[in-house]
Scaffold this active site. Structure first.
Site, PDB file in Angstrom:
ATOM      1  N   TYR A  31       0.826  -1.200   0.000  1.00 56.01           N
ATOM      2  CA  TYR A  31       0.000   0.000   0.000  1.00 56.01           C
ATOM      3  C   TYR A  31       0.866   1.258   0.000  1.00 56.01           C
ATOM      4  CZ  TYR A  31      -3.177   3.635   1.646  1.00 56.01           C
ATOM      5  OH  TYR A  31      -3.887   4.798   1.770  1.00 56.01           O
ATOM      6  N   GLU A  32       1.976   1.208   0.739  1.00 55.73           N
ATOM      7  CA  GLU A  32       2.873   2.356   0.835  1.00 55.73           C
ATOM      8  C   GLU A  32       3.884   2.406  -0.318  1.00 55.73           C
ATOM      9  OE1 GLU A  32       4.514   2.320   4.806  1.00 55.73           O
ATOM     10  OE2 GLU A  32       2.664   3.140   5.638  1.00 55.73           O
ATOM     11  N   TYR A  92      -2.075  -1.259  10.955  1.00 54.33           N
ATOM     12  CA  TYR A  92      -2.631  -1.653   9.656  1.00 54.33           C
ATOM     13  C   TYR A  92      -3.840  -2.543   9.865  1.00 54.33           C
ATOM     14  CZ  TYR A  92      -3.011  -3.512   4.953  1.00 54.33           C
ATOM     15  OH  TYR A  92      -3.485  -3.875   3.707  1.00 54.33           O
ATOM     16  N   VAL A  93      -4.855  -2.288   9.065  1.00 54.68           N
ATOM     17  CA  VAL A  93      -6.050  -3.121   9.019  1.00 54.68           C
ATOM     18  C   VAL A  93      -6.284  -3.466   7.557  1.00 54.68           C
ATOM     19  CG1 VAL A  93      -8.544  -3.205   9.439  1.00 54.68           C
ATOM     20  CG2 VAL A  93      -7.033  -2.059  11.085  1.00 54.68           C
ATOM     21  N   GLY A  99     -13.226   0.334   8.522  1.00 51.17           N
ATOM     22  CA  GLY A  99     -14.514   0.974   8.753  1.00 51.17           C
ATOM     23  C   GLY A  99     -15.350   0.304   9.831  1.00 51.17           C
ATOM     24  N   GLY A 101     -13.980  -0.252  13.069  1.00 48.30           N
ATOM     25  CA  GLY A 101     -13.449   0.085  14.384  1.00 48.30           C
ATOM     26  C   GLY A 101     -12.186  -0.640  14.803  1.00 48.30           C
ATOM     27  N   GLY A 103      -8.986  -0.374  13.623  1.00 42.69           N
ATOM     28  CA  GLY A 103      -7.866   0.555  13.773  1.00 42.69           C
ATOM     29  C   GLY A 103      -8.005   1.362  15.047  1.00 42.69           C
ATOM     30  N   ASN A 130      -1.033   9.945   2.521  1.00 40.76           N
ATOM     31  CA  ASN A 130      -2.010   8.973   3.020  1.00 40.76           C
ATOM     32  C   ASN A 130      -3.195   9.687   3.679  1.00 40.76           C
ATOM     33  OD1 ASN A 130      -3.387   6.795   4.029  1.00 40.76           O
ATOM     34  ND2 ASN A 130      -1.585   5.793   4.893  1.00 40.76           N
ATOM     35  N   TYR A 137      -6.483   9.869  12.002  1.00 40.68           N
ATOM     36  CA  TYR A 137      -5.709  10.328  13.159  1.00 40.68           C
ATOM     37  C   TYR A 137      -6.187  11.685  13.657  1.00 40.68           C
ATOM     38  CZ  TYR A 137      -2.525   6.571  11.780  1.00 40.68           C
ATOM     39  OH  TYR A 137      -1.979   5.366  11.440  1.00 40.68           O
TER      40      TYR A 137
END
Length: 164
Positions: A31-32, A92-93, A99, A101, A103, A130, A137
């Site tokens: 992803y990154e 990471y999830v 969506g 909860g 994380g 990101n 956050y």
């Protein structure tokens, strides 16, 4: 979802979780846009998290018994506060579990640990592109540390300085 339900979703990682944690680390790196940089092996993670003197720790989030996310962290220290803190290396999830909860439950567990142990802060880095993570956050009340720039020595540079 109540705080009790969130707490039940998260548990301390166990040695049997290592293959799943490594798979999730690889998903995060992909992803990154940095999968090519992942060198960690199951043996590395097992030694780091469950060796005789662990220096890093992990929690996992579960959905119906399946690990769908993780938080890997270690202690840092603030000379200004005179106290330890938690540095969150990875949160990471898996995309299909987002969506719900997980994380937030992982981050809540780390803040609970920090509060219970008298640590002064929980901090982490996030890539500036990101947007979903940054929004998440900020919604929790986390503040960016815009005046700080992370520097890193690794590979040849690290070896060169070490030998100088």
């Amino acid at each position: 979802m109540t705080a009790g339900n969130l707490h039940r979703m998260v548990r301390t990682a166990a040695p049997d979780d290592v293959p799943t944690i490594l798979r999730l680390v690889r998903e995060l790196a992909e992803y990154e846009r940095a999968l090519h940089e992942v060198r960690a092996t199951e043996e590395d993670l097992h030694a780091t998290l469950f060796g005789p003197e662990p220096k890093a720790f992990a929690h996992v989030a579960e959905h119906e018994g399946e690990v769908v996310g993780f938080a890997l962290w270690f202690l840092n220290y603030s000379t200004w506060l005179g106290r330890h803190g938690i540095y969150l290396e990875d949160l990471y999830v898996s995309p299909d579990a987002r969506g719900h909860g997980y994380g937030k439950a992982l981050l809540t567990e780390l803040t609970r640990i920090a509060d219970e142990r008298g640590y002064g802060r929980v901090e982490w880095s996030v890539l500036d592109w990101n947007s979903p993570a940054i929004g998440f956050y900020k919604a929790l009340g986390a503040l960016p540390q815009d005046e700080w720039t992370v520097y890193r020595l690794t590979g040849e540079a690290l070896a060169r300085v070490a030998k100088s």
